[in-house]
Motif scaffolding. Sequence first.
Motif, PDB file in Angstrom:
ATOM      1  N   GLY A  78       0.678  -1.162  -0.229  1.00 38.84           N
ATOM      2  CA  GLY A  78      -0.125   0.516   0.005  1.00 38.84           C
ATOM      3  C   GLY A  78       0.550   1.173   0.026  1.00 38.84           C
ATOM      4  N   ARG A  79       2.194   1.401   0.028  1.00 39.30           N
ATOM      5  CA  ARG A  79       2.822   2.429   0.084  1.00 39.30           C
ATOM      6  C   ARG A  79       3.000   2.962  -1.639  1.00 39.30           C
ATOM      7  NH1 ARG A  79       6.611   2.698   4.707  1.00 39.30           N
ATOM      8  NH2 ARG A  79       7.969   3.986   2.859  1.00 39.30           N
ATOM      9  N   ALA A  80       2.905   4.343  -1.950  1.00 38.38           N
ATOM     10  CA  ALA A  80       2.901   4.695  -2.662  1.00 38.38           C
ATOM     11  C   ALA A  80       4.786   5.423  -3.480  1.00 38.38           C
ATOM     12  CB  ALA A  80       2.039   5.626  -3.087  1.00 38.38           C
ATOM     13  N   ASP A  81       5.207   5.130  -2.091  1.00 36.53           N
ATOM     14  CA  ASP A  81       6.720   5.954  -2.794  1.00 36.53           C
ATOM     15  C   ASP A  81       7.639   4.918  -3.194  1.00 36.53           C
ATOM     16  OD1 ASP A  81       7.325   4.970   0.865  1.00 36.53           O
ATOM     17  OD2 ASP A  81       7.543   3.909  -0.890  1.00 36.53           O
ATOM     18  N   GLY A  82       7.317   3.725  -3.585  1.00 36.44           N
ATOM     19  CA  GLY A  82       8.321   3.027  -5.067  1.00 36.44           C
ATOM     20  C   GLY A  82       9.049   2.500  -4.132  1.00 36.44           C
ATOM     21  N   GLN A  83       8.725   2.177  -2.598  1.00 32.92           N
ATOM     22  CA  GLN A  83      10.223   1.380  -1.295  1.00 32.92           C
ATOM     23  C   GLN A  83       8.992   0.571  -1.956  1.00 32.92           C
ATOM     24  OE1 GLN A  83      12.664   2.169  -0.564  1.00 32.92           O
ATOM     25  NE2 GLN A  83      12.729   4.559  -0.847  1.00 32.92           N
ATOM     26  N   THR A  84      10.060  -0.764  -2.134  1.00 30.69           N
ATOM     27  CA  THR A  84       9.170  -2.339  -2.024  1.00 30.69           C
ATOM     28  C   THR A  84       9.853  -3.167  -1.021  1.00 30.69           C
ATOM     29  OG1 THR A  84      11.146  -2.955  -3.518  1.00 30.69           O
ATOM     30  CG2 THR A  84       9.231  -2.274  -4.305  1.00 30.69           C
ATOM     31  N   GLY A  85       8.752  -4.354  -0.489  1.00 32.07           N
ATOM     32  CA  GLY A  85       9.171  -4.783   0.972  1.00 32.07           C
ATOM     33  C   GLY A  85       9.423  -4.468   1.892  1.00 32.07           C
ATOM     34  N   SER A  86       9.742  -5.281   2.477  1.00 31.69           N
ATOM     35  CA  SER A  86      10.871  -4.262   4.373  1.00 31.69           C
ATOM     36  C   SER A  86      11.705  -5.398   4.466  1.00 31.69           C
ATOM     37  CB  SER A  86       9.686  -5.625   4.924  1.00 31.69           C
ATOM     38  OG  SER A  86       8.348  -5.489   5.439  1.00 31.69           O
ATOM     39  N   PRO A  87      12.404  -4.958   4.708  1.00 27.38           N
ATOM     40  CA  PRO A  87      14.058  -4.765   5.413  1.00 27.38           C
ATOM     41  C   PRO A  87      14.213  -5.778   6.171  1.00 27.38           C
ATOM     42  CG  PRO A  87      13.279  -2.968   6.545  1.00 27.38           C
ATOM     43  CD  PRO A  87      12.401  -3.248   6.000  1.00 27.38           C
ATOM     44  N   THR A  88      15.084  -6.987   5.509  1.00 22.17           N
ATOM     45  CA  THR A  88      15.630  -7.966   6.445  1.00 22.17           C
ATOM     46  C   THR A  88      16.357  -8.106   8.096  1.00 22.17           C
ATOM     47  OG1 THR A  88      17.781  -8.782   5.157  1.00 22.17           O
ATOM     48  CG2 THR A  88      15.246  -9.642   4.877  1.00 22.17           C
ATOM     49  N   VAL A 108       9.337  -1.031  18.447  1.00 26.91           N
ATOM     50  CA  VAL A 108      10.775  -1.394  18.326  1.00 26.91           C
ATOM     51  C   VAL A 108      10.761  -1.441  16.499  1.00 26.91           C
ATOM     52  CG1 VAL A 108      12.586  -2.183  19.027  1.00 26.91           C
ATOM     53  CG2 VAL A 108      10.885  -1.370  21.023  1.00 26.91           C
ATOM     54  N   LYS A 109      10.671  -2.819  16.678  1.00 30.69           N
ATOM     55  CA  LYS A 109      10.926  -3.167  15.507  1.00 30.69           C
ATOM     56  C   LYS A 109      10.493  -2.497  14.274  1.00 30.69           C
ATOM     57  CE  LYS A 109      10.785  -8.036  13.081  1.00 30.69           C
ATOM     58  NZ  LYS A 109      10.320  -9.287  13.331  1.00 30.69           N
ATOM     59  N   ARG A 110       9.329  -1.982  14.278  1.00 28.07           N
ATOM     60  CA  ARG A 110       7.983  -1.078  13.477  1.00 28.07           C
ATOM     61  C   ARG A 110       9.514   0.008  13.152  1.00 28.07           C
ATOM     62  NH1 ARG A 110       2.753  -0.798  14.609  1.00 28.07           N
ATOM     63  NH2 ARG A 110       3.953   1.580  15.167  1.00 28.07           N
ATOM     64  N   ILE A 111       9.612   0.838  14.019  1.00 26.09           N
ATOM     65  CA  ILE A 111      10.585   1.927  13.800  1.00 26.09           C
ATOM     66  C   ILE A 111      12.351   1.665  13.182  1.00 26.09           C
ATOM     67  CG2 ILE A 111      11.819   3.419  15.949  1.00 26.09           C
ATOM     68  CD1 ILE A 111       9.586   3.310  17.497  1.00 26.09           C
ATOM     69  N   TYR A 112      12.352   0.994  13.634  1.00 27.33           N
ATOM     70  CA  TYR A 112      13.647   0.400  12.871  1.00 27.33           C
ATOM     71  C   TYR A 112      12.913   0.124  11.645  1.00 27.33           C
ATOM     72  CZ  TYR A 112      16.570   0.283  17.280  1.00 27.33           C
ATOM     73  OH  TYR A 112      17.151   0.520  18.319  1.00 27.33           O
ATOM     74  N   ALA A 113      12.311  -0.723  11.098  1.00 25.97           N
ATOM     75  CA  ALA A 113      12.132  -1.097  10.044  1.00 25.97           C
ATOM     76  C   ALA A 113      11.998   0.120   8.627  1.00 25.97           C
ATOM     77  CB  ALA A 113      10.601  -2.232   9.866  1.00 25.97           C
ATOM     78  N   ASP A 114      10.605   0.970   9.852  1.00 24.38           N
ATOM     79  CA  ASP A 114      10.621   2.274   8.844  1.00 24.38           C
ATOM     80  C   ASP A 114      11.616   2.555   8.757  1.00 24.38           C
ATOM     81  OD1 ASP A 114       8.478   1.845   8.975  1.00 24.38           O
ATOM     82  OD2 ASP A 114       6.924   2.666  10.728  1.00 24.38           O
ATOM     83  N   TYR A 115      12.643   3.406   9.462  1.00 26.50           N
ATOM     84  CA  TYR A 115      14.239   3.898   9.573  1.00 26.50           C
ATOM     85  C   TYR A 115      15.102   2.759   8.120  1.00 26.50           C
ATOM     86  CZ  TYR A 115      18.496   5.752  10.822  1.00 26.50           C
ATOM     87  OH  TYR A 115      19.805   5.257  10.222  1.00 26.50           O
ATOM     88  N   ALA A 116      15.193   2.648   8.211  1.00 25.76           N
ATOM     89  CA  ALA A 116      15.744   1.019   7.083  1.00 25.76           C
ATOM     90  C   ALA A 116      15.062   1.529   5.776  1.00 25.76           C
ATOM     91  CB  ALA A 116      15.862  -0.330   7.470  1.00 25.76           C
ATOM     92  N   ILE A 121      17.530   0.735   3.244  1.00 25.36           N
ATOM     93  CA  ILE A 121      18.396   0.164   3.454  1.00 25.36           C
ATOM     94  C   ILE A 121      18.049  -1.259   3.411  1.00 25.36           C
ATOM     95  CG2 ILE A 121      19.947  -1.064   6.235  1.00 25.36           C
ATOM     96  CD1 ILE A 121      20.295   1.821   6.945  1.00 25.36           C
ATOM     97  N   ALA A 122      18.416  -2.279   3.204  1.00 25.23           N
ATOM     98  CA  ALA A 122      17.695  -4.135   2.903  1.00 25.23           C
ATOM     99  C   ALA A 122      18.096  -4.682   4.295  1.00 25.23           C
ATOM    100  CB  ALA A 122      18.724  -4.596   1.762  1.00 25.23           C
ATOM    101  N   GLU A 123      19.059  -4.519   5.339  1.00 26.60           N
ATOM    102  CA  GLU A 123      19.321  -5.028   6.427  1.00 26.60           C
ATOM    103  C   GLU A 123      19.912  -4.806   6.989  1.00 26.60           C
ATOM    104  OE1 GLU A 123      21.541  -9.519   6.528  1.00 26.60           O
ATOM    105  OE2 GLU A 123      22.615  -7.969   5.909  1.00 26.60           O
ATOM    106  N   ILE A 124      18.315  -4.952   8.248  1.00 28.30           N
ATOM    107  CA  ILE A 124      19.390  -4.007   9.420  1.00 28.30           C
ATOM    108  C   ILE A 124      20.033  -5.171  10.249  1.00 28.30           C
ATOM    109  CG2 ILE A 124      18.029  -3.233  11.582  1.00 28.30           C
ATOM    110  CD1 ILE A 124      15.673  -3.154   9.980  1.00 28.30           C
ATOM    111  N   THR A 125      21.499  -4.687  11.168  1.00 30.57           N
ATOM    112  CA  THR A 125      21.924  -4.678  11.937  1.00 30.57           C
ATOM    113  C   THR A 125      22.446  -4.209  12.939  1.00 30.57           C
ATOM    114  OG1 THR A 125      23.810  -3.706  11.094  1.00 30.57           O
ATOM    115  CG2 THR A 125      23.499  -5.635   9.575  1.00 30.57           C
TER     116      THR A 125
END
Length: 141
Positions: A78-88, A108-116, A121-125
Amino acid sequence: MKFLCVECDQQMAFAERQLPGDGTLAATFKCPKCGRVVAMLTNPMETQLVSSLGVEIGGRTVPGEPFEMIREHVATGGRADGQTGSPTWSSDAQERLSRVPTFVRGMVKRIYADYARERGIAEITPAIMDTARAELGLEGM
Ligand SMILES: [Zn+2]
């Protein structure tokens, strides 16, 4: 899509079309017998609908891939900004996340995922988590 002149029982011939560029389409059809003209005006969504049916207007198929648009919409959640998928999440990052209290972990997970995602950023480390914490002022998460 065809227009019929009811009075003459004649199929109307395509006369002219306009594609103003904002997605609307205007097409006129003329009865070859009595000269009556009808015009069809569609909005962008309808234009896409017409083109998705493969209808040729005036010998020209209107460009547009509405189903592709819908597929992409689904793929991006549902995002229209062209970003695809969620970071791993790397295993280290997952382990750190598992130490976050359960009642806030989802947030917390969502905050980091949104940030990435916002930064492509494809992978959150753990390093990404540190950077995000510092940038977002989330010390302690
Ligand atoms: Zn007619």
